[in-house]
Each structure stands twice: as C-alpha cells, then as structure tokens.
Motif scaffolding. Sequence first.
Motif, PDB file in Angstrom:
ATOM      1  N   ARG B 561      46.511  42.806  38.023  1.00 41.28           N
ATOM      2  CA  ARG B 561      46.407  43.553  36.759  1.00 41.28           C
ATOM      3  C   ARG B 561      47.542  43.189  35.807  1.00 41.28           C
ATOM      4  N   ILE B 565      47.001  41.745  32.082  1.00 37.67           N
ATOM      5  CA  ILE B 565      47.571  42.413  30.915  1.00 37.67           C
ATOM      6  C   ILE B 565      48.456  41.448  30.140  1.00 37.67           C
ATOM      7  N   GLY B 569      44.574  41.069  28.384  1.00 39.40           N
ATOM      8  CA  GLY B 569      43.293  41.589  28.854  1.00 39.40           C
ATOM      9  C   GLY B 569      43.484  42.796  29.723  1.00 39.40           C
ATOM     10  N   TYR B 570      42.441  43.108  30.496  1.00 37.73           N
ATOM     11  CA  TYR B 570      42.475  44.304  31.310  1.00 37.73           C
ATOM     12  C   TYR B 570      41.644  44.069  32.544  1.00 37.73           C
ATOM     13  N   HIS B 572      39.563  45.970  35.398  1.00 32.90           N
ATOM     14  CA  HIS B 572      38.909  47.262  35.551  1.00 32.90           C
ATOM     15  C   HIS B 572      38.106  47.252  36.831  1.00 32.90           C
ATOM     16  N   TYR B 586      38.643  41.597  31.719  1.00 33.14           N
ATOM     17  CA  TYR B 586      38.328  41.421  30.301  1.00 33.14           C
ATOM     18  C   TYR B 586      39.475  40.633  29.667  1.00 33.14           C
TER      19      TYR B 586
END
Lengths: 125, 600
Positions: B561, B565, B569-570, B572, B586
């Motif tokens: 993660r 980041i 992005g992210y 999930h 993402y």
Amino acid sequence: MPRILVIDDESGIRSVIQTVLQREGHSVRCANDGKAGLAAFEQNKPDLVITDIIMPEKEGIETIQTIRKLDPLIPIIAISGGGRAANADFLPLAAKFGATATLAKPFGAAALLDVVRSVLPASGH
Amino acid sequence: MSSGFDRAYSIGARALHPIGSLLQRVPPVRFVVVVTVAGILALSGLMAAILLRAHEEAIADAEHRTQDFVDVLAEHAVLVFDNVDRTLEEANTTRARLVRNGQWGPSAGDRPYRALLELQRSSAAVTNLSWTDEHGDRLYTALSRFPPPLNVAERPYFRAHSDSASHRIYIGQPTLSGLTGKYLVPVTRRFSLPDGGFGGVTTALVDPFYFSTYYQSMTRRQRLIIQLALRDGTVLAREPSLTSFAGSSQAELPLFTTHLPKAESGTYAGISGVDGVERIISYKAINKLPLVISVSMSRSAALAVWYEDAVALAAFYLPLIAMLVGCAWLLISQLRQRARRQRELEDAKERLAQAQKLQALGTLVGGIAHEINNALLPIMTFCEMLQEALPEDGFERDGVGQIMQSALQIERLIKRVRTFSREEQAAGTRLDLAEFVARLLKSLRAEVPKNIELVDQIDPDIGSVNATEEQLAQVFTDLVTNAAHAIGVEPGRIEISARASLDKAASTQAGDVSGPVDFVQLSVKDDGPGIPPIVRERLFEPFFTTKEAGSGVGLGLYTARRVVIELGGYLHVDSEPGRGACFSIYLPRAATHGDLLQPA
C-alpha cells in the motif's frame, strides 16, 4: 448546530479548520488519524466529516470507506495537499471511494466554508 | 558459450604475454575476423604449397618416366637392328659361299632362294631378304622363288653402298611394298666381291609393325606416344597411329630443328606440332645408328593423378574452410549479440538510474509541496479572516492582503514545480501496463502451485502509468502470493485483470482544483475463503499477519500500500467471508503528450 468531525494528522491544520468552523457556529471535534477518527465517529456520530487523505495508522480513503459503510448518507469532505509523489492526487480516488466533495490544500476560509455549506443542506442532516 | 570464449580469450591473452596487452585492447569481433582470415590464408597457403610441390613432383616424375622409356626403347632398337645386321652379314657370307661353291646362278636351281628363306625365317624382325647384283638388279628374294624383275640402282641405299666401300648398314626411308602394300623399312649392307669391288646390295625389309606391336604394351598403359625415326625426321615406326605416320617427315618439328642439334638426348616440354597438345617429350639418338627414339606424354596424362589428389584435397579443404567461416560467423554473431545485450543492459541501467533520479526528485518535490501546502493553509485561512475583521481603508488590511497575495504566489509556484516534476517523471518512467502484466504473468505462472488456475483479463488499451517495473512487480507478486496462500492446497483460481477505470472522478466544489484524472485498475482476485471483517480492518497495518510464525513478518500488504500511495494511487481490498478476496490497485494513468500541454 451541526457537528463536524475533523480528521487530520497535522495539528496546525486541525486548529485552523476548527477556528474557521467554530466562528461560523459549528461544533467541531478533532482526531489526529483515521483510527482515532473512526473511534470518535462511532462514539458520537457527527453531521459532517472532514478528513485528510495521507495519514499514518489508517489512510483517509480507508477511513472514508469505513465511514461510508457505517453511514451511507453522511457527507464527507476529503482534503489533501497531494502525496509524496509528484503526481499523487488522491482527491479523485477519495471521491470514487465515497467522499461527497473534495478540497485541495491550501485553501482559504471562504473556500472551506463554501464547501461545508454546499454539502450540509444537501445531506438533510 | 560466451563465458567459455571469455575464458579462452583471457587465457590466450595471458599466455601470449609479450602481446597480451595488445590482444586485450583488440575488439573481440575484429580479433575473430583477423584470426579467421589469417587461418584461411594460412590454410590456403599450405594447400597451395602442397599442390604446387605435388605438381612439380608429378611433372618431374613424368619426365623421369619418359626418360626411362626412351632408354629402354633405344636398347630395344639397338637389339633389333643388331639382329637385322647379323642377318645381313650372314646373308653376305652365305652368298659368298654359294658363289665359291658354284651354287649360284641359273644352274644353282633354287638353292640360293632356300638359303635366303632360311635366313629370313631366322630373324623375327625381317620380313624379306634379297640380293642384288652390282647393277641393282634383284637376283634373289626370300619372298618368291621367281620374283618379278626389279632394279634398285636409283634407290638411295643402293647408291650409298655403291659409292662407298663402307660395310656399315644403311637404314633407308620406309617404302611402300608392291607385294604387300605396307610400308617397309629397307636395311641394307654392301656385298663386296673377293677383290673388294662392289658386288651388289643385300637388303632386309623390316616391318615397322614389329616395333609398334612392342610399343603398344607401353602406350596403352601409360598413354604415351612412342616414335622411332631417322635422324632426318622420317618416321619409321610410331605407336599409336603408325599407319598415318609411317614414312612421313617430321623434320620441321622442334625435336629435329632445335633439340637434337643441341644434344643427343634430352627432355623438353612443348606443344605438339602434330596434335597441338602440351606434352613432355624425352628423346635419344641411338648410338651408331641413324635413328632417334622419342617418347612423349601429354601434360594432362602426367598430371592425372595430381588432378585426382587436388580434387580430394579440395573436398577436404573446402568444407574445412566453410566450417571455419561458419564458426567464425557464429562466434561473431554471438559476440555482436552479447555486445548488443550489453549495450541494452547499460541503456536500461541508465534509464533506470534516470528514472530513479526523477522519482526521487518527484518524491522530494511532492514531499516539499505537501508540507508547504499544509503550511500555507493556516496563512491563507487566517489572512482571509483577518481581512474581513480589519477596516477596509486601513493599512493593516492592505498588509494582510499582501500576505495573502504572497501566499497565493507560493501556492502557484508549488503547482508549477509539481507540474514540471510530473512532466519529467512522466517522460522518464512510463510503464506500458499491458506489456508489463503480460511479462509478469509468464513468471507468475511458473511460481503458482499446480492446483491453482491463473487466468488473466488484460485490456490492451489500458495505457501506461508513471512507475518502474520493479515497484509494480513486487506489489503484484505479493498479492498473488497472498492469494495462493489463501487458496491453499485445494483447487482454486486466481484472476488477474487490468483495465482502464472509467471513473473520471471529479469534484465541482468550490476550491477544488483536483480536476478530472484517468485511473487504471489492476486487480488480483481469488476464490479462497475470503477475509473476515476483523482481519480486513487490520490488513494494511505493519507487522499484522494471519500466517504461522516464521512464514512472514506482516509487512507485505503494508509495504504494497505504501508503494502504491507513493505512486499516487491506492490499494483497496474487497472481501467477504466465503466469497474470496479482490485486491485492486488504482493508479493514475500516465499523461500523454497532449495531456501534458493542458494547463495543470
């Protein structure tokens, strides 16, 4: 008097937002990360949540997702100064994952109050 | 192969110490070319030297052989003519005895004829014997008891004997026999009367076929031309083609015009005046006889074995050269491939270093921008509040207004810097996702256990992101590893998908400057047991793990993660117990050149 929960890991930001909103007559509670923010949300559900995105412990987007599951209707404003990467712009992702509105830092008092006013009446809270 | 070549190259360079440093400075490809060309030249030189030497030896051998034949045939000719000469002497002795005994003339009956016949039969080379008187009239001949009249007074051999008291034999030019129709060689002796006066000529006729038959056994095996001729060039016997040449003159040929006048025997090469073929010719003038024997061999016959050897050598040499060239070509193409891969590797390293620099710069810029934006927020907010509270025409309000303007200026500057950094990073770290996922799947298929089916759904138009392959590969690998672990030993399925996210999320709220952004969505979905909510809550915490002790420290998802980041992005997760889990990454789509021209 609408109750607003402000979640941001920067104490200076929390203080500014709290001052601006309190002058406007809102009741403001603060939390310094997503975990504390969720605890505060569950303890005393607010009418509006303003949350930063990049935070330790629990990221803002995850906080938004969790809050959205707890309350599908509550207005959430995501604020962000951008990520560490030059092209990091998390506000669109925040909107995708449930934020009602987004606001990019830095912003002035007027911009903050405009966004708060725009989401509070629409929520019905 | 390349490491073996490196070793050999290095050992060779060290071994040849005096020129070792020179060798190491020579580019490998050029070295291989030079060595190959040198090898070909050396081999060709050796081949040429061998062939040249063999050629010389073949010619020398042919010369020796013709010389040997000439010696043997000269001896044969001497033996034959000695035999004929003895027969002629015997004939003269017999005539003298017959005359003394009164057994000569018409009253002698056929006694002289029978004596001649007996003498003729005693010599294999003589086909006929005859006596003439001092006027040239033929008296007796072994061929017939009653020969037709014949006068030979005008013939060169008769005049030679009548004009000279010499008792040497005379070998005349071949004459066409009226009786047999064949060319016969007259060999004659003077018959002297008791008082020494000229009494006539005793003639022995020799059939050239006697010599030709003897020569045939040699000419057929050795492909030679053997010729017996008078010193004046008149051919007495020849094999092959006696019939065509008997009695003909070869006085114009170099043997008689050039070589014989210089030496009584010898060997020379030249173009045959008869058939135009290049020949090696040995000759010898026969001692005490007016004869020359010559043996010739065509140059092609002399070199026949050499040609065969040359063909055999070529059959060995040409494939060897082809193999040498082939090996050199392979080696050169391997070296060029290696050099190209080396260049590509260095280019890739340079690009990676550049990308890392840009990324570091982007991180630095992003970090500074983030902090400055946070610092600007209270400045701008309180400036606005102060401006409202201060009197309109006061200098304090103006001063606060200027502070606000300065803050806005800093905000604009930060935006420009971030835009510039974004453009630089976009130019240096563009990763085509469709190609990246396809490459990654190849290696993942080898690592995923056999009980798990790995499927993919990749949108070919997904586009690119600003990230390095190393960053995304690690994230993907961790997610797939976690999915496989979740499925366990039961049959399962992991689906990897990559698509453009159609959510161009945008906010129209006042003050929002995020603008519409394209995203891509990369997902790893498994059909494992799913993630309980209590675990999902803590999934991305550092050091949180559900695996047994020793199987992991719980930093995989946390790190994944953080990486996503960092890329803007992210990461999930969407999961319910009993319904598997879907991890979605993402990422903002990399701007195209057209996008970069838009205002930030």
